[in-house]
Enzyme design. Structure first.
Site, short mmCIF file in Angstrom:
data_model
loop_
_atom_site.label_atom_id
_atom_site.label_comp_id
_atom_site.label_asym_id
_atom_site.label_seq_id
_atom_site.Cartn_x
_atom_site.Cartn_y
_atom_site.Cartn_z
N LEU A 27 43.34 20.27 34.47
CA LEU A 27 42.55 20.54 35.69
C LEU A 27 41.22 19.79 35.69
O LEU A 27 40.54 19.73 36.72
CB LEU A 27 42.32 22.04 35.85
CG LEU A 27 43.55 22.86 36.27
CD1 LEU A 27 43.25 24.35 36.20
CD2 LEU A 27 44.02 22.49 37.68
N SER A 103 40.67 35.97 43.12
CA SER A 103 40.49 37.15 42.28
C SER A 103 39.62 38.21 42.96
O SER A 103 38.68 37.88 43.69
CB SER A 103 39.81 36.72 40.98
OG SER A 103 39.29 37.84 40.31
N GLU A 105 37.45 39.67 41.52
CA GLU A 105 36.10 39.46 40.98
C GLU A 105 35.18 38.83 42.03
O GLU A 105 33.96 38.89 41.91
CB GLU A 105 36.15 38.57 39.74
CG GLU A 105 36.57 39.29 38.47
CD GLU A 105 35.53 40.28 37.96
OE1 GLU A 105 34.39 39.88 37.74
OE2 GLU A 105 35.89 41.46 37.79
N TYR A 127 32.29 33.23 36.50
CA TYR A 127 33.72 33.21 36.80
C TYR A 127 33.97 33.57 38.28
O TYR A 127 34.69 32.87 38.99
CB TYR A 127 34.45 34.21 35.89
CG TYR A 127 35.88 34.50 36.31
CD1 TYR A 127 36.91 33.65 35.94
CD2 TYR A 127 36.20 35.61 37.10
CE1 TYR A 127 38.23 33.89 36.33
CE2 TYR A 127 37.50 35.86 37.50
CZ TYR A 127 38.51 35.00 37.12
OH TYR A 127 39.79 35.25 37.52
N LYS A 131 35.61 31.22 41.19
CA LYS A 131 36.80 31.64 41.94
C LYS A 131 36.52 31.64 43.45
O LYS A 131 37.39 31.33 44.25
CB LYS A 131 37.25 33.05 41.50
CG LYS A 131 38.09 33.06 40.24
CD LYS A 131 39.51 32.55 40.49
CE LYS A 131 40.34 32.50 39.23
NZ LYS A 131 41.63 31.83 39.40
N HIS A 157 45.86 42.60 37.02
CA HIS A 157 47.31 42.77 36.81
C HIS A 157 47.62 42.58 35.33
O HIS A 157 47.21 41.61 34.71
CB HIS A 157 48.11 41.85 37.71
CG HIS A 157 47.55 40.47 37.87
ND1 HIS A 157 46.39 40.22 38.57
CD2 HIS A 157 47.99 39.29 37.42
CE1 HIS A 157 46.14 38.93 38.53
NE2 HIS A 157 47.10 38.34 37.83
N ARG A 162 49.62 40.55 28.21
CA ARG A 162 48.20 40.34 28.48
C ARG A 162 47.49 39.91 27.20
O ARG A 162 47.80 40.41 26.10
CB ARG A 162 47.63 41.67 28.99
CG ARG A 162 46.22 41.68 29.50
CD ARG A 162 45.96 40.71 30.58
NE ARG A 162 45.08 41.23 31.62
CZ ARG A 162 44.28 40.46 32.35
NH1 ARG A 162 44.24 39.16 32.15
NH2 ARG A 162 43.55 40.98 33.31
O1 G4F Z 1 39.94 43.61 31.33
P1 G4F Z 1 38.69 42.98 31.75
O2 G4F Z 1 38.08 42.01 30.78
O3 G4F Z 1 38.96 42.36 33.18
P2 G4F Z 1 38.00 41.91 34.39
O4 G4F Z 1 36.67 41.50 33.94
O5 G4F Z 1 38.08 42.98 35.42
O6 G4F Z 1 38.75 40.60 34.91
C1 G4F Z 1 40.17 40.49 34.96
O7 G4F Z 1 40.65 40.81 36.24
C2 G4F Z 1 40.24 39.92 37.28
C3 G4F Z 1 40.90 40.39 38.59
O8 G4F Z 1 40.07 41.35 39.17
C4 G4F Z 1 40.65 38.50 36.96
F1 G4F Z 1 40.23 37.68 37.95
C5 G4F Z 1 40.05 38.10 35.62
O9 G4F Z 1 40.50 36.79 35.27
C6 G4F Z 1 40.54 39.07 34.57
O10 G4F Z 1 41.95 38.96 34.47
O11 G4F Z 1 37.55 44.10 32.00
C7 G4F Z 1 37.75 45.20 32.85
C8 G4F Z 1 36.59 46.16 32.76
C9 G4F Z 1 35.20 45.51 32.88
O12 G4F Z 1 34.42 46.28 33.76
C10 G4F Z 1 34.61 45.59 31.50
O13 G4F Z 1 33.18 45.68 31.44
O14 G4F Z 1 36.60 46.77 31.47
C11 G4F Z 1 35.25 46.87 30.99
N1 G4F Z 1 35.28 46.96 29.53
C12 G4F Z 1 34.75 48.00 28.81
N2 G4F Z 1 34.89 47.76 27.50
C13 G4F Z 1 35.77 46.05 28.68
C14 G4F Z 1 35.54 46.55 27.39
N3 G4F Z 1 36.39 44.87 28.91
C15 G4F Z 1 36.81 44.16 27.82
N4 G4F Z 1 37.44 42.99 28.04
N5 G4F Z 1 36.57 44.61 26.53
C16 G4F Z 1 35.94 45.80 26.27
O15 G4F Z 1 35.74 46.20 25.12
#
Ligand code: G4F
Length: 313
Positions: A27, A103, A105, A127, A131, A157, A162
């Site tokens: 890309l 997204s 986001e 990010y 997007k 999703h 994942r």
């Molecule tokens: O699973 P996440 O890292 O996903 P996020 O940031 O929502 O983004 C995902 O979904 C988007 C679609 O809406 C995509 F565009 C993007 O590429 C990706 O696939 O985090 C989800 C939530 C956040 O609010 C984060 O702060 O979980 C919270 N969280 C709390 N503790 C955590 C953690 N996230 C991660 N990754 N790790 C933690 O320990």
């Protein structure tokens, strides 16, 4: 399409989709995309390529803009050039159809709940900003050149495939490790954030439906339900008879410089125009992921992906 030299993802991809032909391209490299489109002569192009882990976008903001944002423009340009679409030549039947993975986001600090195709964007991370550019440039190529280009505004999703850095898989792997006696604690960030989590298989079905409509339009894809990270953790630990409060430790390394507090889709348009409905609910999804990781760790004691530890901000 894969990029890079001896890309380790290729063998993993082969395991899941052995009969799919893989081609090369990047890309970041316009010429390679033109060559890929010329070589393959596709009917449909699905651009899911991105730096997709939100915290990484603060650490590598410029790269995220280049891959996740400008990469969309390069892909659209490759299709435009190869198809010969321009001001002097409008596309006809048999044109290459383009799907852009937009997204939820992009909604970021949400202006209304639930979010639909008309909800204004307010992205909260590099990010999300990248997007949003990808979303608008897809719309612009549709309007400027008449290209069949659609964006699916997909909410989170998930599935057993994942990556371990995302919260659902981090939790399912953590629960499995603790249940099997391989760990005692799970370190987490913000437990109050709310997401609309669905099953990736259902969302892939929606992408194909969008691309096969008569007219190119954008659609919000989500379940219309929202849960907090706390509820996710409670459900996942509870599914194997454990109490999450005995194991979850808050760790500021996993909190973000700016958070998206609440996401909840309004998938009415997808339901009415695409006939799309999610088939797997949140509880079933969480149980599926925990069970899959219990099987995985019981077999080898090693997940496919190692957990991801970000640097301190
Ligand atoms: O699973 P996440 O890292 O996903 P996020 O940031 O929502 O983004 C995902 O979904 C988007 C679609 O809406 C995509 F565009 C993007 O590429 C990706 O696939 O985090 C989800 C939530 C956040 O609010 C984060 O702060 O979980 C919270 N969280 C709390 N503790 C955590 C953690 N996230 C991660 N990754 N790790 C933690 O320990």
């Amino acid at each position: 399409m894969v990029r890079g030299q001896a890309n380790p993802h290729v063998s993993r991809l082969r395991k899941h989709v052995g009969d799919v032909q893989i081609t090369t391209g990047d890309l970041l490299d316009q010429g390679s995309l033109i060559s890929a489109v010329e070589r393959v002569q596709p009917d449909e192009v699905y651009n899911l390529g991105a730096i997709s882990y939100v915290p990484m976008s603060w650490q590598q903001a410029e790269l995220t803009a280049e891959v996740t944002g400008m990469g969309v423009l390069r892909m659209l340009e490759a299709i435009r050039v190869v198809s010969g679409v321009g001001q002097s030549r409008t596309p006809g039947a048999g044109q290459i159809r383009f799907y852009q993975a937009s997204s939820s986001e992009m909604f970021g600090m949400v202006r209304e709940t639930p979010q639909n195709e008309k909800t204004p964007f307010h992205p909260r991370s590099p990010y999300g900003v990248a997007k949003t550019y990808g979303h608008y440039i897809t719309q612009n190529y549709r309007e400027s050149y008449g290209m069949f280009a659609v964006s699916g505004i997909l909410f989170n999703h998930e599935s057993p495939r994942r990556g371990a850095e995302f919260v659902t898989r981090k939790v399912s792997l953590g629960v499995a490790r603790i249940k099997l006696g391989l760990a005692t604690e799970l370190r987490m960030g913000n437990l109050e954030a709310r997401r609309d989590w669905g099953y990736a298989g259902d969302y892939a079905r929606a992408m194909r439906l969008m691309v096969n409509q008569e007219r190119p339009e954008d659609y919000v894809i989500g379940t219309g339900r929202t849960q907090s990270v706390r509820e996710l953790v409670e459900l996942a630990f509870g599914s194997v008879g454990l109490n999450w409060q005995d194991h979850v430790v808050l760790d500021s390394r996993y909190t973000r410089p700016a958070e998206v507090d609440l996401l909840c889709a309004d998938p009415k348009k997808a339901r009415e125009q695409l006939g799309w409905e999610p088939e797997v609910g949140f509880e079933e999804l969480v149980a599926m992921m925990v069970e899959s990781d219990l099987r995985l760790l019981s077999r080898s004691n090693r997940p496919e992906d190692e957990p991801f530890s970000p640097d301190h901000w």
